[in-house]
Design a protein around this motif. Structure first.
Motif, PDB file in Angstrom:
ATOM      1  N   THR A  57       0.828  -1.197   0.000  1.00  0.00           N
ATOM      2  CA  THR A  57       0.000   0.000   0.000  1.00  0.00           C
ATOM      3  C   THR A  57       0.865   1.251   0.000  1.00  0.00           C
ATOM      4  N   GLY A  58       0.310   2.351  -0.545  1.00  0.00           N
ATOM      5  CA  GLY A  58       0.995   3.625  -0.585  1.00  0.00           C
ATOM      6  C   GLY A  58       0.657   4.480   0.619  1.00  0.00           C
ATOM      7  N   PRO A  59       1.113   5.741   0.639  1.00  0.00           N
ATOM      8  CA  PRO A  59       0.836   6.635   1.770  1.00  0.00           C
ATOM      9  C   PRO A  59      -0.649   6.851   2.027  1.00  0.00           C
ATOM     10  N   ASP A  60      -1.473   6.673   0.976  1.00  0.00           N
ATOM     11  CA  ASP A  60      -2.918   6.859   1.139  1.00  0.00           C
ATOM     12  C   ASP A  60      -3.628   5.600   1.611  1.00  0.00           C
ATOM     13  N   GLY A  61      -2.856   4.522   1.854  1.00  0.00           N
ATOM     14  CA  GLY A  61      -3.444   3.285   2.327  1.00  0.00           C
ATOM     15  C   GLY A  61      -4.031   2.414   1.237  1.00  0.00           C
ATOM     16  N   LYS A  62      -3.934   2.854  -0.007  1.00  0.00           N
ATOM     17  CA  LYS A  62      -4.491   2.095  -1.124  1.00  0.00           C
ATOM     18  C   LYS A  62      -3.394   1.236  -1.785  1.00  0.00           C
ATOM     19  N   PRO A  63      -3.783   0.097  -2.367  1.00  0.00           N
ATOM     20  CA  PRO A  63      -2.786  -0.750  -3.030  1.00  0.00           C
ATOM     21  C   PRO A  63      -2.084  -0.021  -4.166  1.00  0.00           C
ATOM     22  N   VAL A  64      -0.779  -0.219  -4.261  1.00  0.00           N
ATOM     23  CA  VAL A  64       0.018   0.342  -5.357  1.00  0.00           C
ATOM     24  C   VAL A  64       0.102  -0.720  -6.452  1.00  0.00           C
ATOM     25  N   THR A  65      -0.259  -0.343  -7.672  1.00  0.00           N
ATOM     26  CA  THR A  65      -0.235  -1.305  -8.781  1.00  0.00           C
ATOM     27  C   THR A  65       0.593  -0.807  -9.963  1.00  0.00           C
ATOM     28  N   GLY A  66       1.123   0.405  -9.887  1.00  0.00           N
ATOM     29  CA  GLY A  66       1.948   0.929 -10.969  1.00  0.00           C
ATOM     30  C   GLY A  66       3.410   0.973 -10.569  1.00  0.00           C
ATOM     31  N   PHE A  67       4.260   0.231 -11.294  1.00  0.00           N
ATOM     32  CA  PHE A  67       5.678   0.152 -10.965  1.00  0.00           C
ATOM     33  C   PHE A  67       6.513   0.310 -12.226  1.00  0.00           C
ATOM     34  N   ALA A  68       7.626   1.014 -12.102  1.00  0.00           N
ATOM     35  CA  ALA A  68       8.551   1.150 -13.213  1.00  0.00           C
ATOM     36  C   ALA A  68       9.365  -0.130 -13.364  1.00  0.00           C
ATOM     37  N   VAL A  69       9.819  -0.394 -14.577  1.00  0.00           N
ATOM     38  CA  VAL A  69      10.654  -1.567 -14.845  1.00  0.00           C
ATOM     39  C   VAL A  69      12.108  -1.220 -14.567  1.00  0.00           C
ATOM     40  N   ASP A  70      12.774  -2.046 -13.772  1.00  0.00           N
ATOM     41  CA  ASP A  70      14.192  -1.883 -13.455  1.00  0.00           C
ATOM     42  C   ASP A  70      14.903  -3.180 -13.801  1.00  0.00           C
ATOM     43  N   GLN A  71      15.800  -3.123 -14.780  1.00  0.00           N
ATOM     44  CA  GLN A  71      16.501  -4.321 -15.247  1.00  0.00           C
ATOM     45  C   GLN A  71      15.503  -5.438 -15.550  1.00  0.00           C
ATOM     46  N   THR A  72      14.527  -5.119 -16.373  1.00  0.00           N
ATOM     47  CA  THR A  72      13.497  -5.999 -16.941  1.00  0.00           C
ATOM     48  C   THR A  72      12.417  -6.422 -15.944  1.00  0.00           C
ATOM     49  N   GLN A  73      12.509  -6.015 -14.668  1.00  0.00           N
ATOM     50  CA  GLN A  73      11.558  -6.472 -13.659  1.00  0.00           C
ATOM     51  C   GLN A  73      10.939  -5.290 -12.918  1.00  0.00           C
ATOM     52  N   ARG A  74       9.686  -5.482 -12.459  1.00  0.00           N
ATOM     53  CA  ARG A  74       9.031  -4.445 -11.670  1.00  0.00           C
ATOM     54  C   ARG A  74       9.334  -4.580 -10.180  1.00  0.00           C
ATOM     55  N   MET A  75       9.788  -5.737  -9.764  1.00  0.00           N
ATOM     56  CA  MET A  75      10.225  -5.907  -8.375  1.00  0.00           C
ATOM     57  C   MET A  75      11.331  -6.942  -8.310  1.00  0.00           C
ATOM     58  N   HIS A  76      12.349  -6.624  -7.516  1.00  0.00           N
ATOM     59  CA  HIS A  76      13.402  -7.580  -7.193  1.00  0.00           C
ATOM     60  C   HIS A  76      13.251  -7.928  -5.715  1.00  0.00           C
ATOM     61  N   PHE A  77      13.233  -9.221  -5.418  1.00  0.00           N
ATOM     62  CA  PHE A  77      13.041  -9.685  -4.046  1.00  0.00           C
ATOM     63  C   PHE A  77      14.238 -10.536  -3.651  1.00  0.00           C
ATOM     64  N   TYR A  78      14.789 -10.245  -2.464  1.00  0.00           N
ATOM     65  CA  TYR A  78      15.974 -10.949  -1.993  1.00  0.00           C
ATOM     66  C   TYR A  78      15.703 -11.559  -0.626  1.00  0.00           C
ATOM     67  N   ALA A  79      16.191 -12.763  -0.437  1.00  0.00           N
ATOM     68  CA  ALA A  79      16.212 -13.397   0.881  1.00  0.00           C
ATOM     69  C   ALA A  79      17.675 -13.617   1.242  1.00  0.00           C
ATOM     70  N   ILE A  80      18.104 -13.022   2.351  1.00  0.00           N
ATOM     71  CA  ILE A  80      19.501 -13.134   2.760  1.00  0.00           C
ATOM     72  C   ILE A  80      19.546 -13.597   4.213  1.00  0.00           C
ATOM     73  N   ARG A  81      20.252 -14.672   4.445  1.00  0.00           N
ATOM     74  CA  ARG A  81      20.394 -15.145   5.827  1.00  0.00           C
ATOM     75  C   ARG A  81      21.123 -14.077   6.634  1.00  0.00           C
ATOM     76  N   SER A  82      20.754 -13.902   7.900  1.00  0.00           N
ATOM     77  CA  SER A  82      21.299 -12.801   8.698  1.00  0.00           C
ATOM     78  C   SER A  82      22.806 -12.880   8.871  1.00  0.00           C
ATOM     79  N   ASP A  83      23.380 -14.092   8.767  1.00  0.00           N
ATOM     80  CA  ASP A  83      24.841 -14.213   8.832  1.00  0.00           C
ATOM     81  C   ASP A  83      25.474 -14.132   7.445  1.00  0.00           C
ATOM     82  N   LEU A  84      24.656 -13.813   6.440  1.00  0.00           N
ATOM     83  CA  LEU A  84      25.080 -13.597   5.041  1.00  0.00           C
ATOM     84  C   LEU A  84      25.580 -14.860   4.360  1.00  0.00           C
TER      85      LEU A  84
END
Length: 206
Positions: free
Chosen positions: A2-29
């Motif tokens: 959600t954005g600052p207005d509490g509504k879902p955000v559905t518009g995203f710019a493309v960055d390196q061919t993707q609209r979102m990059h998601f990472y999972a990193i163990r805390s000890d790296l």
């Protein structure tokens, strides 16, 4: 999401061919995943993670809204989750200039100082010979992320090598600016023969 207005955000710019990059990193790296979620019409994102080893993990979502108050701004949101089970204590590998991944030797050159932009050069060799058949991955020949030891602060190192077909390498250039001194764990992802490889090494920043 959600954005600052509490509504879902559905518009995203493309960055390196993707609209979102998601990472999972163990805390000890010592564990790392990089995936690209898909967004449903209601703004809900979903993706499949490979199994995570027991212990504490930090999840990062990197994105740029294409509308609203945050339009054009790069955001990185994160939270910590705990994977149940008996967590093995892992030690971060010492700082080193090179590492091995799937038979490839990846070498990083560049003496970085905290808060100062520096060029960083990565080379990829196999069996002592330069690799020149790197294939494009996310509009570049290699994707490079870094996480800081202790607080798992996140940084994306931007590539400056131009992509020209399936013959990248052996040398790749990056614009690097890491904000904090200490050990950073670098994860370099590159593709050859349709297969994605991930090389990890520890870099000391003065």
């Amino acid at each position: 999401m959600t954005g600052p207005d509490g509504k879902p955000v559905t518009g995203f710019a493309v960055d390196q061919t993707q609209r979102m990059h998601f990472y999972a990193i163990r805390s000890d790296l010592t564990g790392f995943q990089h995936i690209h979620p898909a967004m449903a019409a209601d703004g809900t994102w979903s993706a499949g993670l490979a199994s995570l080893s027991p212990g504490s993990w930090r999840m990062f979502a990197s994105f740029t809204p294409d509308s609203g108050a945050g339009k054009g701004r790069d955001f990185v949101l994160s939270r910590t989750v705990t994977v149940p089970g008996q967590a093995a204590k892992m030690t971060l590998p010492a700082a080193a200039g090179s590492t091995q991944a799937d038979g490839y030797t990846v070498t990083v050159k560049g003496k970085l100082m905290a808060g100062i932009a520096h060029p960083l050069t990565v080379s990829v060799f196999k069996d002592g010979k330069p690799v020149t058949d790197l294939q494009p991955y996310l509009d570049t020949y290699a994707h490079l992320t870094a996480f800081h030891e202790g607080d798992a602060a996140f940084a994306h190192l931007h590539p400056t090598t131009k992509v020209d077909g399936n013959h990248g390498g052996p040398y790749l250039s990056f614009h690097a600016e890491l904000p904090t001194a200490g050990n950073w764990r670098l994860f370099l992802q590159f593709r050859t023969g349709g297969m994605l490889h991930t090389a990890a090494l520890t870099l000391r920043v003065g």
